[in-house]
Structures are given as structure tokens and as C-alpha cells.
Design a protein around this motif. Structure first.
Motif, mmCIF file in Angstrom:
data_model
loop_
_atom_site.group_PDB
_atom_site.id
_atom_site.type_symbol
_atom_site.label_atom_id
_atom_site.label_comp_id
_atom_site.label_asym_id
_atom_site.label_seq_id
_atom_site.Cartn_x
_atom_site.Cartn_y
_atom_site.Cartn_z
ATOM 1 N N HIS A 51 0.819 -1.211 0.000
ATOM 2 C CA HIS A 51 0.000 0.000 0.000
ATOM 3 C C HIS A 51 0.856 1.265 0.000
ATOM 4 O O HIS A 51 0.553 2.234 -0.694
ATOM 5 C CB HIS A 51 -0.941 0.039 1.204
ATOM 6 N N LYS A 58 -4.594 1.771 -0.931
ATOM 7 C CA LYS A 58 -5.651 1.315 -0.026
ATOM 8 C C LYS A 58 -7.008 1.737 -0.575
ATOM 9 O O LYS A 58 -7.135 2.776 -1.210
ATOM 10 C CB LYS A 58 -5.479 1.955 1.350
ATOM 11 N N LYS A 59 -8.015 0.936 -0.277
ATOM 12 C CA LYS A 59 -9.391 1.325 -0.583
ATOM 13 C C LYS A 59 -9.801 2.363 0.457
ATOM 14 O O LYS A 59 -9.310 2.328 1.594
ATOM 15 C CB LYS A 59 -10.323 0.117 -0.474
ATOM 16 N N GLU A 62 -10.655 0.887 3.823
ATOM 17 C CA GLU A 62 -9.690 0.109 4.598
ATOM 18 C C GLU A 62 -9.155 0.887 5.782
ATOM 19 O O GLU A 62 -8.895 2.080 5.693
ATOM 20 C CB GLU A 62 -8.519 -0.339 3.716
#
Length: 112
Positions: A51, A58-59, A62
Motif C-alpha cells: 500500500h 488502499k481502498k 480500509e
């Protein structure tokens, strides 16, 4: 010691973990379970590195974690593993670094 002043010897780390685990009837997990936990934590570290330094962002949903958090988790599990097998981490490190310093001494380009 505080989070701002972390300077522990391996002996202090092992004792602190042992004191923590020692307050529970269950004690340390089996070596196989600890190996599984170490693998899980290593995977979490890999995800965080990817990440922050890789191509996979990252989403938005998250949870924010850090490489530092995951390294700390690995140190904890590794210490549990060593304690459960009555292994002194300082001695284990000394064996390892001695081997590496000898074997790899001429493997890399030395700085002048």
C-alpha cells in the motif's frame, strides 16, 4: 519506557511478553499455531508495504495501519515463539549475525 522512548533489550522484550502471557491460563500457543500467526502477520506487513511503497493503493474503506504497527506485531509473535521454545533471542541473533557476517562479508561492495 514510553512509546516515545522505546529502547528495550531483547531480554526486556522477552520478559515483558512472558509477563503478559503468564497472566492467562492458556499460556503460549503451540509452535504450529505461532508459526501460522507469524505467517499471518507477515502477510499483513506485506500488504502494508504494498500500500505504501507498491502499486496497490488502499481502498477508502480500509483501516489505516502502518508498517511500524505490523513490524511490532511480528516482534510480539516472534517473541512468543521464542519464549514458548525457551530460546533466547539475543543468542539466536548472535548465531545468525555471526553466520551472515562471515558468509556474506565479500558478497557486497564495501563502502570506502
Amino acid at each position: 519506557m514510553t512509546a516515545k522512548d522505546p529502547c528495550f533489550t531483547t531480554e526486556e522484550i522477552q520478559k515483558r511478553v512472558d509477563d503478559y502471557i503468564g497472566q492467562f491460563k492458556e499460556g503460549y500457543f503451540s509452535p504450529l499455531s505461532l508459526m501460522a500467526r507469524l505467517s499471518e502477520e507477515t502477510g499483513e506487513l506485506a500488504r502494508e508495504v504494498n500500500h505504501y511503497y507498491g502499486e496497490k493503493p488502499k481502498k477508502p474503506t480500509e483501516k489505516v495501519k502502518t508498517v511500524e504497527d505490523e513490524l511490532g506485531d511480528i516482534i510480539f509473535v516472534l517473541t512468543c515463539f521464542a519464549n514458548s521454545l525457551d530460546i533466547d533471542l539475543s543468542e539466536a541473533f548472535e548465531l545468525s549475525i555471526g553466520k551472515i557476517e562471515t558468509r556474506d562479508n565479500n558478497r557486497w561492495t564495501h563502502k570506502k
